[in-house]
Design a protein around this motif. Structure first.
Motif, PDB file in Angstrom:
ATOM      1  N   MET A   1      11.421  -5.180  -0.784  1.00 60.40           N
ATOM      2  CA  MET A   1      10.251  -4.852  -1.040  1.00 60.40           C
ATOM      3  C   MET A   1       9.545  -4.886   0.388  1.00 60.40           C
ATOM      4  SD  MET A   1       7.339  -7.031  -3.157  1.00 60.40           S
ATOM      5  CE  MET A   1       6.954  -8.334  -1.785  1.00 60.40           C
ATOM      6  N   VAL A   2       8.930  -3.900   0.726  1.00 60.40           N
ATOM      7  CA  VAL A   2       8.296  -3.775   2.145  1.00 60.40           C
ATOM      8  C   VAL A   2       6.871  -3.380   1.931  1.00 60.40           C
ATOM      9  CG1 VAL A   2       8.153  -2.643   4.205  1.00 60.40           C
ATOM     10  CG2 VAL A   2      10.245  -2.818   2.852  1.00 60.40           C
ATOM     11  N   ALA A   3       6.061  -4.472   2.456  1.00 57.04           N
ATOM     12  CA  ALA A   3       4.684  -4.385   2.196  1.00 57.04           C
ATOM     13  C   ALA A   3       4.023  -4.215   3.481  1.00 57.04           C
ATOM     14  CB  ALA A   3       4.024  -5.788   1.640  1.00 57.04           C
ATOM     15  N   MET A   4       2.664  -3.384   3.465  1.00 58.64           N
ATOM     16  CA  MET A   4       1.709  -3.444   4.564  1.00 58.64           C
ATOM     17  C   MET A   4       0.450  -3.771   4.333  1.00 58.64           C
ATOM     18  SD  MET A   4       1.248   0.063   6.810  1.00 58.64           S
ATOM     19  CE  MET A   4       0.172   1.138   5.751  1.00 58.64           C
ATOM     20  N   ARG A   5      -0.033  -4.624   5.121  1.00 63.26           N
ATOM     21  CA  ARG A   5      -1.501  -4.957   4.968  1.00 63.26           C
ATOM     22  C   ARG A   5      -2.406  -4.772   6.141  1.00 63.26           C
ATOM     23  NH1 ARG A   5      -1.700 -11.174   3.292  1.00 63.26           N
ATOM     24  NH2 ARG A   5      -0.586 -11.422   5.042  1.00 63.26           N
ATOM     25  N   PRO A   6      -3.402  -3.720   5.918  1.00 59.61           N
ATOM     26  CA  PRO A   6      -4.447  -3.901   6.991  1.00 59.61           C
ATOM     27  C   PRO A   6      -5.257  -4.975   6.909  1.00 59.61           C
ATOM     28  CG  PRO A   6      -4.283  -2.045   5.807  1.00 59.61           C
ATOM     29  CD  PRO A   6      -3.448  -2.662   4.913  1.00 59.61           C
ATOM     30  N   LEU A   7      -5.734  -5.869   7.907  1.00 58.63           N
ATOM     31  CA  LEU A   7      -6.392  -6.967   7.778  1.00 58.63           C
ATOM     32  C   LEU A   7      -7.797  -6.916   8.835  1.00 58.63           C
ATOM     33  CD1 LEU A   7      -3.234  -9.084   8.349  1.00 58.63           C
ATOM     34  CD2 LEU A   7      -4.681  -8.974   6.129  1.00 58.63           C
TER      35      LEU A   7
ATOM     36  N   SER B   1      -0.232  -5.674   9.460  1.00 55.25           N
ATOM     37  CA  SER B   1       1.072  -6.322   9.326  1.00 55.25           C
ATOM     38  C   SER B   1       1.973  -5.471   8.497  1.00 55.25           C
ATOM     39  CB  SER B   1       0.932  -7.980   8.943  1.00 55.25           C
ATOM     40  OG  SER B   1       0.356  -7.939   7.599  1.00 55.25           O
ATOM     41  N   ARG B   2       3.139  -5.566   8.659  1.00 55.55           N
ATOM     42  CA  ARG B   2       4.148  -4.831   7.754  1.00 55.55           C
ATOM     43  C   ARG B   2       5.418  -5.853   7.745  1.00 55.55           C
ATOM     44  NH1 ARG B   2       9.182  -2.039   6.906  1.00 55.55           N
ATOM     45  NH2 ARG B   2       9.492  -3.927   8.189  1.00 55.55           N
ATOM     46  N   TRP B   3       5.876  -6.157   6.604  1.00 53.48           N
ATOM     47  CA  TRP B   3       7.011  -7.014   6.660  1.00 53.48           C
ATOM     48  C   TRP B   3       8.033  -6.765   5.441  1.00 53.48           C
ATOM     49  CZ3 TRP B   3       2.505  -8.698   4.147  1.00 53.48           C
ATOM     50  CH2 TRP B   3       2.496  -8.749   3.014  1.00 53.48           C
ATOM     51  N   ASP B   4       9.191  -7.138   5.521  1.00 56.32           N
ATOM     52  CA  ASP B   4      10.348  -6.928   4.560  1.00 56.32           C
ATOM     53  C   ASP B   4      10.635  -8.459   3.845  1.00 56.32           C
ATOM     54  OD1 ASP B   4      11.295  -4.539   5.554  1.00 56.32           O
ATOM     55  OD2 ASP B   4      12.144  -5.428   7.329  1.00 56.32           O
ATOM     56  N   ASN B   5      10.443  -8.020   2.527  1.00 56.45           N
ATOM     57  CA  ASN B   5      11.036  -9.232   1.527  1.00 56.45           C
ATOM     58  C   ASN B   5      12.316  -8.612   0.766  1.00 56.45           C
ATOM     59  OD1 ASN B   5       8.395 -10.984   2.397  1.00 56.45           O
ATOM     60  ND2 ASN B   5       7.754  -9.169   1.821  1.00 56.45           N
ATOM     61  N   ASP B   6      12.958  -9.536   0.511  1.00 56.18           N
ATOM     62  CA  ASP B   6      14.232  -9.045  -0.227  1.00 56.18           C
ATOM     63  C   ASP B   6      13.648  -9.276  -1.932  1.00 56.18           C
ATOM     64  OD1 ASP B   6      17.633 -10.003  -1.139  1.00 56.18           O
ATOM     65  OD2 ASP B   6      16.646  -7.811  -0.937  1.00 56.18           O
TER      66      ASP B   6
ATOM     67  N   LEU C   1       0.813  -1.263  -0.055  1.00 56.28           N
ATOM     68  CA  LEU C   1       0.037   0.003  -0.022  1.00 56.28           C
ATOM     69  C   LEU C   1       0.694   1.346  -0.063  1.00 56.28           C
ATOM     70  CD1 LEU C   1      -2.620  -0.978   2.527  1.00 56.28           C
ATOM     71  CD2 LEU C   1      -3.058  -0.807   0.139  1.00 56.28           C
ATOM     72  N   GLU C   2       2.115   1.216  -0.246  1.00 50.59           N
ATOM     73  CA  GLU C   2       3.042   2.198  -0.082  1.00 50.59           C
ATOM     74  C   GLU C   2       2.690   3.460  -0.660  1.00 50.59           C
ATOM     75  OE1 GLU C   2       7.954   3.298  -0.583  1.00 50.59           O
ATOM     76  OE2 GLU C   2       7.132   1.468  -0.934  1.00 50.59           O
ATOM     77  N   ASN C   3       2.303   3.132  -2.233  1.00 55.48           N
ATOM     78  CA  ASN C   3       2.123   4.184  -3.212  1.00 55.48           C
ATOM     79  C   ASN C   3       0.600   4.204  -3.380  1.00 55.48           C
ATOM     80  OD1 ASN C   3       4.941   4.535  -3.590  1.00 55.48           O
ATOM     81  ND2 ASN C   3       5.018   3.028  -4.301  1.00 55.48           N
ATOM     82  N   SER C   4      -0.160   3.914  -2.711  1.00 55.82           N
ATOM     83  CA  SER C   4      -1.608   3.920  -2.871  1.00 55.82           C
ATOM     84  C   SER C   4      -2.129   5.144  -2.990  1.00 55.82           C
ATOM     85  CB  SER C   4      -2.473   3.183  -1.765  1.00 55.82           C
ATOM     86  OG  SER C   4      -3.742   3.417  -1.818  1.00 55.82           O
TER      87      SER C   4
END
Length: 218
Positions: free
Chosen positions: A121-127, A213-218, A69-72
């Protein structure tokens, strides 16, 4: 307790730990959860106006995933973008700090993992886990670290021995103001299995549950 022992024990034995005194304002955390609930409470026709795009930004209906959602660019409710972006970058900084502590616990330089994050790649998800639905099936996460912010409702469970028959699932209690941090598959591989990426799931217990949740993925 030394830093090494503090990090080693939960990372080796469980792959999950609580993070307190992390420096992120409780008011901001509360605003993020409130905006998350407000969004999911919108009528379905309003949410589907923000359906996820090819970059996986936007609303994802039941049984699908949302990644980044970083660039929403959508403003789904007053203050949404401002609050969510502030939270995103605060937790991003926190992630780098915890990665440094993990490096130190492995007797590495504090900046050891930084070279892995040149194009992360860092992602954030409202759940939203709806009442009466299963929640999230058993899985381990595939990146580096997850920082989970939850409301007061329980539901997260971990399985320390995934090959056990039968499997034993343990409830993870909620702690106000704390992040639940879990290690992911990539970190387990980088440490040759010393640190664990533990099987976990979410089981709803008769109430709606909200988390981010927010997580790092290479």
């Amino acid at each position: 307790m030394s830093l090494s022992n503090f990090m080693l024990q939960p990372c080796i034995e469980v792959g999950f730990f609580y993070l307190i005194n992390h420096g992120i304002d409780q008011k901001l955390m509360d605003e993020v959860l409130a905006l998350t609930k407000r969004f999911f409470d919108l009528p379905t026709e309003e949410k589907t106006k923000l359906i996820f795009d090819k970059n996986h930004r936007g609303y994802t209906p039941m049984a699908k995933e949302i990644l980044d959602l970083e660039n929403s660019t959508e403003e789904v409710s007053p203050g949404w973008r401002t609050v969510m972006e502030k939270y995103y970058f605060e937790v991003l900084k926190l992630g780098h700090r915890i990665a440094s502590l993990i490096a130190l616990s492995l007797e590495l330089r504090p900046d050891y993992f930084e070279k892995m994050f040149t194009v992360p790649m860092v992602a954030m998800r409202p759940l939203h886990y709806a009442e009466g639905k299963f929640g999230s099936g058993a899985h381990s996460d595939y990146g580096l670290l997850t920082f989970l912010l939850t409301d007061d409702n329980s539901g997260l469970q971990i399985c320390k021995e995934k090959d056990a028959k039968p499997q034993e699932w343990l409830d993870v209690a909620q702690r106000k103001g704390a992040f639940i941090v879990n290690l992911e598959d990539m970190l387990e591989r980088w440490t040759n299995g010393l640190y664990r990426s533990t099987l976990h799931r979410v089981v709803t217990k008769g109430v709606d549950r909200y988390s981010v949740s927010r997580w790092d993925n290479d």
